[in-house]
Design a protein around this motif. Structure first.
Motif, PDB file in Angstrom:
ATOM      1  N   HIS A   1       0.838  -1.194   0.000  1.00 52.70           N
ATOM      2  CA  HIS A   1       0.000   0.000   0.000  1.00 52.70           C
ATOM      3  C   HIS A   1       0.868   1.237   0.000  1.00 52.70           C
ATOM      4  O   HIS A   1       1.873   1.311   0.708  1.00 52.70           O
TER       5      HIS A   1
ATOM      6  N   TRP B   1      -2.889   7.413  -0.937  1.00 54.80           N
ATOM      7  CA  TRP B   1      -4.342   7.491  -0.832  1.00 54.80           C
ATOM      8  C   TRP B   1      -4.828   8.240   0.409  1.00 54.80           C
ATOM      9  O   TRP B   1      -5.948   8.030   0.860  1.00 54.80           O
TER      10      TRP B   1
ATOM     11  N   LEU C   1      -8.339  -1.043   5.398  1.00 56.80           N
ATOM     12  CA  LEU C   1      -8.154  -0.196   4.227  1.00 56.80           C
ATOM     13  C   LEU C   1      -9.176  -0.555   3.161  1.00 56.80           C
ATOM     14  O   LEU C   1      -9.944  -1.509   3.300  1.00 56.80           O
ATOM     15  N   LYS C   2      -9.160   0.204   2.077  1.00 58.02           N
ATOM     16  CA  LYS C   2      -9.996  -0.108   0.929  1.00 58.02           C
ATOM     17  C   LYS C   2      -9.218  -0.986  -0.046  1.00 58.02           C
ATOM     18  O   LYS C   2      -8.062  -0.697  -0.369  1.00 58.02           O
TER      19      LYS C   2
ATOM     20  N   ASP D   1      -9.435  -1.208  -3.140  1.00 50.83           N
ATOM     21  CA  ASP D   1      -9.032  -0.481  -4.346  1.00 50.83           C
ATOM     22  C   ASP D   1      -7.728   0.282  -4.154  1.00 50.83           C
ATOM     23  O   ASP D   1      -7.122   0.733  -5.125  1.00 50.83           O
ATOM     24  N   TRP D   2      -7.304   0.449  -2.900  1.00 51.11           N
ATOM     25  CA  TRP D   2      -6.042   1.143  -2.632  1.00 51.11           C
ATOM     26  C   TRP D   2      -4.836   0.217  -2.714  1.00 51.11           C
ATOM     27  O   TRP D   2      -3.706   0.684  -2.790  1.00 51.11           O
TER      28      TRP D   2
ATOM     29  N   MET E   1      -2.321   9.849  -5.371  1.00 52.30           N
ATOM     30  CA  MET E   1      -3.624   9.533  -5.948  1.00 52.30           C
ATOM     31  C   MET E   1      -3.512   8.887  -7.329  1.00 52.30           C
ATOM     32  O   MET E   1      -4.490   8.846  -8.078  1.00 52.30           O
TER      33      MET E   1
ATOM     34  N   ARG F   1      -4.848   2.981  -9.914  1.00 57.04           N
ATOM     35  CA  ARG F   1      -4.363   1.656  -9.521  1.00 57.04           C
ATOM     36  C   ARG F   1      -3.577   0.972 -10.638  1.00 57.04           C
ATOM     37  O   ARG F   1      -2.555   0.320 -10.385  1.00 57.04           O
TER      38      ARG F   1
END
Length: 326
Positions: free
Chosen positions: A86, A89, A105-106, A108-109, A271, A274
């Motif tokens: 990770h 974000w 966490l998400k 998508d991150w 940001m 992905r």
């Protein structure tokens, strides 16, 4: 319960300490992970020392980077046991981060950790090294190839600079490192720098156009350093800018852009989408020799992170600080 660094700010002031937290306090997210390794980036050091308003939500568990194993997931791309990495974000700023034994966490991150790296090696790279790879990719997108000429790397002894030198030299570029630490010349040459110059030659106000020298530049410094690097970039060259260690200002002119066809490519790692992140990590797995990370990285336990953050802010750290969580 799990161990974590916790930052608190209230009427009594700012406090940073190692503590035990209940898992129920973790913020929302569709993936629960166990970071086994993290790292200290410049932004982490700002948060841990309260030197800048990095933290937007209190209390906060810092740590913008983490690598380890997924424990639980309701995200379709992640299953328990998967290895993750990770970066960014807003984690460690608005969402609890990875300087802890657990984080929610998400999905998508997260990025799949390449098989070429252990979690420790991934954190020796961290956001700094991943940003360096994004800079190299930006230079390549704008046509830079080995043999085109010297490539300047500013902030050379820092995390971004150290990995950028290693990557660029491995790819066949002649790298010139700008540093304010002459005693680190052997370190920089060991990473692959062909030449080391004094950062002071770039740090003061200069002419809008100067003698052409650089085919490409990786700049993590900003301000006058970036302005001078632009003024010295050869016709058709490209400068990748990713940092502001000297300042957020850019006291430059349009001359390099309209008279020498120079490109200034901004690089953001926080940001970045992905797909670009995964591409950068896949390139790191291909182009970065893992053995080089041992020269760059210094390992510390979680309990030393606060003290070493102060060292980082004082300019006493070179390369990368890798934090052992467990």
């Amino acid at each position: 319960m799990f161990k974590a660094l916790l930052l608190e700010k209230n009427d009594t002031g700012f406090h940073a300490g190692l503590t035990e937290l209940d898992e129920a306090r973790l913020p929302a997210g569709d993936v629960l992970v166990a970071p086994t390794w993290s790292t200290l980036n410049y932004k982490d050091a700002l948060a841990l020392t309260n030197r800048a308003p990095v933290v937007r939500t209190w209390p906060m568990v810092p740590g913008i980077d983490g690598a380890g194993t997924v424990l639980e997931s309701s995200h379709p791309d992640w299953q328990p046991g998967d290895r993750f990495v990770h970066n960014g974000w807003g984690v460690g700023e608005t969402h609890w981060g990875c300087l802890a034994e657990k984080a929610r966490l998400k999905g998508d991150w997260l990025v799949k950790l390449p098989a070429a790296f252990t979690p420790r090696q991934a954190m020796a790279i961290g956001t700094a090294g991943y940003t360096a790879m994004l800079c190299v990719m930006a230079l390549e997108r704008h046509g830079l190839q080995p043999g085109d000429g010297d490539v300047l790397v500013t902030g050379a002894t820092g995390g971004v600079g150290s990995v950028a030198i290693t990557l660029l030299s491995t790819l066949g570029h002649r790298v010139v490192a700008a540093s304010g630490r002459p005693h680190e010349a052997d370190y920089l040459q060991g990473l692959g720098a062909a030449e080391v110059i004094d950062r002071a030659t770039l740090a003061a106000a200069g002419k809008p156009l100067q003698k052409e020298r650089w085919a490409g530049v990786v700049d993590a410094v900003g301000s006058h350093t970036l302005a001078n690097a632009l003024a010295q970039t050869r016709y058709g060259g490209v400068v990748a800018a990713c940092g502001l260690a000297q300042g957020m200002d850019l006291p430059a002119s349009v001359a390099p852009f309209i008279l020498r066809n120079v490109t200034l490519a901004g690089v953001d790692s926080v940001m970045a989408p992905r797909a670009l992140r995964q591409a950068a990590w896949d390139r790191l797995a291909r182009d970065l020799v893992p053995a080089a990370l041992e020269r760059i990285a210094e390992e510390i336990p979680l309990g030393q992170a606060i003290a070493r953050a102060a060292d980082l802010m004082a300019g006493k750290v070179r390369g990368r600080l890798v934090v052992r969580i467990v």
